[in-house]
Design an enzyme around this catalytic site. Structure first.
Site, short mmCIF file in Angstrom:
data_model
loop_
_atom_site.label_atom_id
_atom_site.label_comp_id
_atom_site.label_asym_id
_atom_site.label_seq_id
_atom_site.Cartn_x
_atom_site.Cartn_y
_atom_site.Cartn_z
CG HIS A 1 -0.47 -0.17 2.68
ND1 HIS A 1 0.69 1.41 3.08
CD2 HIS A 1 -0.21 -0.55 3.59
CE1 HIS A 1 0.44 0.31 4.42
NE2 HIS A 1 0.15 -0.96 4.75
CB CYS B 1 1.69 -3.71 4.91
SG CYS B 1 -0.69 -4.39 5.47
#
Length: 182
Positions: free
Chosen positions: A135, A157
Site C-alpha cells: 500500500h 504490510c
C-alpha cells in the site's frame, strides 16, 4: 481630457506590458512537457520482495524491470507468526485483489495467510492475522508524508510512496505471484 488621461495611462503601462510579454515568452520556452511514458512491452510475471534489502522488484521472468524502496512492519525480522506481531510474512503468495478506498492511498492484497500459516498460528493457539497489503501512505499523512521514508512503520504490510503504488497498481494484475524473502 479623458482621452489624454487614457493615453497617458497607456503610455505609462506600456513598459510593464512589454516586460510581462517577454517574461511569459521566456517562461514558455522553459515549460517543456515531459515525454509520455512508453507503455511496457512486457508483462509483470512476479513481484519479489527482499525484506533485508527493503526492496520490492517487479519481474518479467527473471529480469528485474522495476525496483522500489519499501517499508515493512515495525518488527520486520522473521516470518509473520500471528495477528499483532507486526511482522511482514515470508513465503509465496498471490496478489489477489485491490482496494482503492482503504485507510491508505491504495492497497493491493497479499493472499496471506495460506494453509501453512494458519496451521502454524493455530498450533500456538493464536490467529494468523490477515489484511496484509502492498500500500501507499496513510490517507491522513499530509505534510508528514516525507517522514515515512526509510522507516518500518506498518503493522506487517509492505508500504511504498503514493506515486509508486500508482505505478504498481497499473503494472501488476490481480493473480500475480508475490515471493517475500527474508
Amino acid at each position: 481630457m479623458i482621452f489624454r488621461s487614457l493615453l497617458t495611462a497607456l503610455f505609462l503601462a506600456l513598459p510593464s506590458l512589454v516586460a510581462a510579454t517577454e517574461l511569459l515568452a521566456r517562461a514558455d520556452e522553459r515549460m517543456i512537457m515531459p515525454e509520455p511514458k512508453a507503455p511496457l512491452s512486457f508483462d509483470i510475471t512476479e513481484v519479489l520482495v527482499k525484506k533485508s534489502e527493503r526492496r520490492l522488484y517487479l519481474l518479467n521472468g527473471e529480469e528485474k524491470v522495476k525496483s522500489y524502496r519499501i517499508s515493512l512492519g515495525d518488527n520486520p525480522v522473521g516470518h509473520k507468526l500471528y495477528e499483532g506481531d507486526e511482522r511482514t510474512p515470508e513465503g509465496s503468495y498471490l496478489l489477489d485483489w485491490r482496494n482503492s478506498n482503504s485507510d491508505f492511498y491504495k492497497s493491493i492484497h497479499i493472499s496471506y495467510p495460506n494453509r501453512d500459516d494458519r496451521e502454524a498460528a493455530e498450533a500456538w493457539g493464536l490467529k494468523p492475522g490477515g489484511s496484509i497489503m502492498i500500500h501507499g501512505l496513510p490517507n491522513d499523512a499530509g505534510d508528514l508524508a516525507f517522514a515515512f521514508t526509510g522507516l518500518d512503520w506498518t503493522n506487517g504490510c509492505i508500504a511504498v510512496t503514493n506515486e509508486e503504488i500508482d505505478e504498481i497498481w497499473e503494472l501488476v494484475d490481480d493473480g500475480t505471484p508475490i515471493r517475500i524473502l527474508p
